[in-house]
Scaffold this motif. Structure first.
Motif, mmCIF file in Angstrom:
data_model
loop_
_atom_site.group_PDB
_atom_site.id
_atom_site.type_symbol
_atom_site.label_atom_id
_atom_site.label_comp_id
_atom_site.label_asym_id
_atom_site.label_seq_id
_atom_site.Cartn_x
_atom_site.Cartn_y
_atom_site.Cartn_z
ATOM 1 N N HIS A 22 0.904 -1.165 -0.108
ATOM 2 C CA HIS A 22 0.203 -0.053 0.022
ATOM 3 C C HIS A 22 0.893 1.368 0.078
ATOM 4 N N CYS A 56 5.709 -7.395 2.583
ATOM 5 C CA CYS A 56 5.028 -6.417 3.087
ATOM 6 C C CYS A 56 5.767 -5.097 2.806
ATOM 7 N N LEU A 57 4.907 -3.963 2.268
ATOM 8 C CA LEU A 57 5.637 -2.658 2.087
ATOM 9 C C LEU A 57 4.746 -1.724 3.004
ATOM 10 N N ASN A 59 2.599 1.288 4.624
ATOM 11 C CA ASN A 59 1.677 2.285 3.815
ATOM 12 C C ASN A 59 1.757 3.622 4.823
ATOM 13 N N ASP A 182 2.807 -8.419 8.074
ATOM 14 C CA ASP A 182 3.594 -7.520 9.067
ATOM 15 C C ASP A 182 4.624 -8.505 9.949
HETATM 16 MG MG LIG Z 1 0.969 -2.513 6.351
#
Ligand SMILES: [Mg+2]
Ligand SMILES: Nc1ncnc2c1ncn2[C@@H]1O[C@H](COP(=O)(O)O)[C@@H](OP(=O)(O)O)[C@H]1O
Length: 247
Positions: A22, A56-57, A59, A182
């Motif tokens: 995200h 996971c990137l 956000n 996460d």
């Molecule tokens: Mg996140």
């Protein structure tokens, strides 16, 4: 750098339902892509066994907290996290005071960890927790810890790094909100150093395509089983019941 068991090409073939990505700004996307390329550049081609891969990137990208940003790649085999990469694209400020350079931390079951120097936990109880997702339940659990200090930082990856580097003793987030992407990579690295990550009742999460993505019963992690057990028994029973009702 140890060779991992999968290749950079795998990143292009991750099933979309396992990809958590995200971003709100195009410049963020650009920087994160660079970070991801750095991560993938050391991955050796030659896929051996990947059951579930979580990527996971962040956000919650904020210019003030660049060092909190992590790119996470976690691999679970038979629903257990066995390998993790925590990449910090903006770890260190260069001498020019402007540019930031990254670092890549990894952990592999039965092999160990790399990319950082593990440090023992602090002598007093220091808790690391959410910076931006607090609520009354989160605060009640934190109060019950009777900690000497509470650090409020962003991202599960950064909080686990604080455990690994002796900046905090316990990571506590008594709330739903975190997802499997996460915690998979941070948990794998933590496990590789003998640490523990669980829900607020002490139950380990399972990772796989068939399990629910939210970590509905919160996160409790510590650098050692003893620190984890000490924190677990301090969490009030009513909070455990509320977040993790016994089935
Ligand atoms: Mg996140
Ligand atoms: N209330 C919430 N809503 C959405 N995501 C949440 C959340 N609480 C936690 N998370 C997820 O868990 C991660 C760690 O949360 P926290 O830093 O608040 O402890 C967040 O990382 P990002 O904000 O980097 O995406 C986010 O992905």
């Amino acid at each position: 750098m140890q060779r991992l068991l999968f290749g950079s090409s795998i990143i292009r073939h991750i099933p979309p339902f396992l990809l958590g990505c995200h971003t709100k700004r195009s410049s963020t996307t650009c920087n994160l892509t660079q970070g991801l390329n750095q991560v993938s550049s050391f991955l050796d081609v030659g896929l051996s066994l990947v059951i579930t891969l979580y990527l996971c990137l962040p956000n919650d990208y904020q210019l003030c907290f660049l060092e909190h940003v992590t790119v996470l790649i976690g691999i679970a085999v038979n629903e257990t996290p066995v390998a993790g990469v925590i990449h910090q694209p903006f770890y260190k400020l260069e001498n020019d005071g402007v540019r930031k350079t990254g670092r890549t931390i990894w952990g592999l079951q039965d092999v160990g960890v790399g990319g950082f120097v593990p440090c023992p936990p602090p002598s007093s109880l220091i808790i690391t927790t959410t910076r931006s997702h607090s609520n009354p339940t989160v605060e009640k659990a934190l109060q019950a810890m009777n900690a000497s200090q509470i650090l409020r930082v962003g991202g599960a990856g950064y909080k686990v790094l604080q455990l690994l580097e002796g900046k905090a003793s316990v990571y506590l987030f008594a709330s739903p909100g975190c997802k499997k992407w996460d915690t998979c990579a941070p948990e794998a690295v933590l496990r590789a150093t003998g640490g523990v990550l669980s829900d607020v009742r002490g139950r380990t999460y399972r990772y796989g395509a068939a399990v629910p993505r939210p970590n509905a019963a919160g996160v409790l992690a510590a650098a050692s089983p003893q620190l984890h057990a000490d924190a677990l028994q301090k969490i009030p029973v009513e909070l455990k019941e509320k977040l993790a009702p016994e089935t």
